[in-house]
Design an enzyme around this catalytic site. Structure first.
Site, PDB file in Angstrom:
ATOM      1  N   TRP A 170      -6.915  -3.288  15.928  1.00  0.00           N
ATOM      2  CA  TRP A 170      -5.552  -3.429  17.083  1.00  0.00           C
ATOM      3  C   TRP A 170      -5.764  -2.489  18.275  1.00  0.00           C
ATOM      4  O   TRP A 170      -5.467  -2.574  19.333  1.00  0.00           O
ATOM      5  CB  TRP A 170      -4.349  -3.563  16.387  1.00  0.00           C
ATOM      6  CG  TRP A 170      -3.975  -2.527  15.728  1.00  0.00           C
ATOM      7  CD1 TRP A 170      -3.950  -1.885  14.329  1.00  0.00           C
ATOM      8  CD2 TRP A 170      -3.297  -1.193  16.383  1.00  0.00           C
ATOM      9  NE1 TRP A 170      -3.536  -0.802  14.085  1.00  0.00           N
ATOM     10  CE2 TRP A 170      -3.225  -0.180  15.157  1.00  0.00           C
ATOM     11  CE3 TRP A 170      -2.849  -0.746  17.556  1.00  0.00           C
ATOM     12  CZ2 TRP A 170      -2.336   1.129  15.579  1.00  0.00           C
ATOM     13  CZ3 TRP A 170      -2.244   0.461  17.858  1.00  0.00           C
ATOM     14  CH2 TRP A 170      -2.065   1.379  16.668  1.00  0.00           C
TER      15      TRP A 170
ATOM     16  N   ILE B 290      -2.254  -4.731   5.612  1.00  0.00           N
ATOM     17  CA  ILE B 290      -1.657  -3.530   5.477  1.00  0.00           C
ATOM     18  C   ILE B 290      -0.948  -3.113   6.740  1.00  0.00           C
ATOM     19  O   ILE B 290      -0.395  -1.930   6.686  1.00  0.00           O
ATOM     20  CB  ILE B 290      -2.939  -2.773   5.127  1.00  0.00           C
ATOM     21  CG1 ILE B 290      -3.781  -2.620   6.222  1.00  0.00           C
ATOM     22  CG2 ILE B 290      -3.508  -3.053   3.851  1.00  0.00           C
ATOM     23  CD1 ILE B 290      -5.095  -1.527   6.166  1.00  0.00           C
ATOM     24  N   ASP B 291      -0.904  -3.852   7.784  1.00  0.00           N
ATOM     25  CA  ASP B 291      -0.221  -3.403   8.755  1.00  0.00           C
ATOM     26  C   ASP B 291       0.763  -4.166   9.383  1.00  0.00           C
ATOM     27  O   ASP B 291       1.885  -3.641  10.156  1.00  0.00           O
ATOM     28  CB  ASP B 291      -1.054  -3.069  10.089  1.00  0.00           C
ATOM     29  CG  ASP B 291      -0.768  -1.979  10.824  1.00  0.00           C
ATOM     30  OD1 ASP B 291       0.023  -1.092  10.430  1.00  0.00           O
ATOM     31  OD2 ASP B 291      -1.380  -1.878  11.979  1.00  0.00           O
ATOM     32  N   PRO B 292       1.127  -5.559   8.778  1.00  0.00           N
ATOM     33  CA  PRO B 292       2.641  -6.026   9.136  1.00  0.00           C
ATOM     34  C   PRO B 292       3.851  -5.297   8.664  1.00  0.00           C
ATOM     35  O   PRO B 292       3.606  -4.361   7.578  1.00  0.00           O
ATOM     36  CB  PRO B 292       2.330  -7.485   8.293  1.00  0.00           C
ATOM     37  CG  PRO B 292       0.918  -7.548   8.354  1.00  0.00           C
ATOM     38  CD  PRO B 292       0.411  -6.253   8.046  1.00  0.00           C
TER      39      PRO B 292
ATOM     40  N   HIS C  58       2.784  -1.735   4.426  1.00  0.00           N
ATOM     41  CA  HIS C  58       4.210  -1.072   4.526  1.00  0.00           C
ATOM     42  C   HIS C  58       5.198  -1.537   3.844  1.00  0.00           C
ATOM     43  O   HIS C  58       5.490  -2.994   3.911  1.00  0.00           O
ATOM     44  CB  HIS C  58       4.403  -1.345   6.089  1.00  0.00           C
ATOM     45  CG  HIS C  58       3.480  -0.823   6.891  1.00  0.00           C
ATOM     46  ND1 HIS C  58       3.313   0.622   6.967  1.00  0.00           N
ATOM     47  CD2 HIS C  58       2.688  -1.343   7.908  1.00  0.00           C
ATOM     48  CE1 HIS C  58       2.396   0.816   8.089  1.00  0.00           C
ATOM     49  NE2 HIS C  58       2.219  -0.204   8.536  1.00  0.00           N
TER      50      HIS C  58
END
Ligand SMILES: *[C@@H]1O[C@H](CO)[C@@H](O)[C@H](O)[C@H]1NC(C)=O
Ligand SMILES: *[C@@H]1O[C@H](CO)[C@@H](O)[C@H](O)[C@H]1NC(C)=O
Length: 387
Positions: A58, A168-170, A193
């Protein structure tokens, strides 16, 4: 939100397109999936080092340098993997893989196919992108997962199939997403998160791993083993080992200059592992060694060989190492090791919403922001379905 829009944008825009010893047979035969996993040692803490990339996907997506950096990083990783059959690497988002793949010649594609057939490079997640779980419609989620997984299947067959969801990033996680993953045939799910209070409590109660029942109506058919990462954003403190970020050139032949530094690094690492192992039920510990935002991995060889010196140091050193077995691993192999333990996990039947990273940071504004853009996205997806 950003992830969701990115996924949709890319979907529309893309109308096309253990340190087990290597053996001879491994070089030539198909050896992927759970077959590629080393067997953990029973009476030790097995430290699964999982070399991976995520952030740059990203981070670089919006920058012109993206087209240059991603191919370099992957090419560098491929070269390093080819040099040593024990090395592993996992890759999450198919959109970024595809950018690299589409630039490769036949010889390079052949090498990559070989690495995938041998389980040395594994795909996790495998959707076109990592979708957001709060504001996306399930139809768009299924679309973007389908597109990514289809490309992997068409390109690599069964060995390209990811076994674990990699979210792992939402900013928060929905029960419906767990249900979708379970119904798509994934064996497990990794989350980054989770609300800071929830995480604290889970750490205290050793509930960082659970069975998530994604749907009350589907029951066990929508059950999914779920792991919450101990360190959500980075590898253990003091463990940057790439050439740009590190002041860490391990050289275990040069006892005078680096011996003490290795020892110090390893002690720090083992301390982290000891802390971490108190919060998980099995004798397997997951340590993601991630490339973060700073172009790490562009020199993958330096990075892997540094790691290997640490691995050798721990595994060979009877003082420090007798409690630990450090191995290159993947999320799939960690999942297999944990499942093989036959522990009875608690069942979770809720959402992980809203997400708060601390007392003053609730990640909930995006639920209602940009309503017009969300509306247009939903309408556009309807048209996509129709056409
Ligand atoms: C994967 O590809 C194979 C070979 O093209 C095909 O037979 C199979 O149906 C595909 N699997 C899925 C789930 O699409
Ligand atoms: C690297 O580490 C040494 C010893 O700790 C220190 O003296 C030196 O300034 C460091 N170099 C850089 C570039 O940070």
């Amino acid at each position: 939100m950003a992830a969701a829009l990115l996924s949709l944008f890319l979907l529309f825009a893309s109308g096309v397109n253990s340190l087990s010893q290597p053996t001879q047979s491994r070089e030539t035969t198909i050896h992927c999936g759970y077959q590629a996993c080393s067997t953990p040692e029973k009476n030790k803490i097995n430290v699964h080092l999982v070399p991976q990339t995520y952030d740059f996907e990203w981070n670089k997506a919006g920058f012109p340098s993206f087209e240059i950096t991603v191919p370099n990083i992957l090419s560098s990783v491929v070269e390093a993997l080819l040099r040593n059959a024990n090395r592993r690497f996992v890759f999450a988002n198919t959109a970024f893989f595809w950018k690299w793949w589409s630039l490769q010649n036949a010889a390079s594609r052949k090498q990559m196919r070989k690495l995938v057939q041998q389980g040395r490079l594994e795909f996790i997640g495998g959707g076109w992108s990592t979708n957001d779980e709060a504001v996306t419609h399930y139809q768009a989620i299924i679309d973007q997962m389908t597109w990514g997984l289809r490309l992997l299947n068409d390109t690599f067959g069964e060995c390209g199939r990811p076994r674990v969801g990699w979210q792992i990033d939402p900013f928060g996680h929905s029960r419906e997403m767990a249900s979708i993953f379970a119904q798509m045939g994934y064996d497990g799910l990794f989350l980054g998160h989770v609300h800071y209070n929830d995480k604290r409590q889970r750490l205290n109660q050793k509930e960082m791993e659970m069975v998530w029942r994604g749907s009350s109506s589907l029951g066990p058919a929508a059950d999914l083993f779920t792991h919450i990462l101990y360190t959500e954003t980075d590898e253990p403190h003091d463990f940057y080992m790439d050439f740009l970020c590190s002041n860490f050139t391990v050289n275990d032949d040069d006892k005078y200059s680096s011996f003490y530094r290795i020892k110090q690094k390893v002690n720090n690492l083992l301390e982290t592992i000891n802390h971490q192992s108190r919060h998980y039920h099995t004798n397997n510990i997951f340590i993601g060694i991630r490339m973060s935002s700073n172009f790490r991995y562009e020199d993958a060889e330096t990075w892997y060989s540094n790691l290997e010196q640490v691995i050798r140091y721990v595994n060979a050193n009877q003082d420090i190492g007798k409690k630990f077995n450090i191995l290159y691993s993947t999320p799939n192999c960690y999942l297999k090791a944990v499942k093989d333990v036959n522990f009875i996990w608690t069942t979770f039947k809720n959402d992980f919403f809203p997400y708060a990273s601390n007392g003053h940071n609730f990640w909930s504004g995006y639920y209602t922001s940009c309503p017009t853009r969300k509306y247009q996205t939903h309408i556009a997806n309807n048209f996509l379905q129709v056409s």
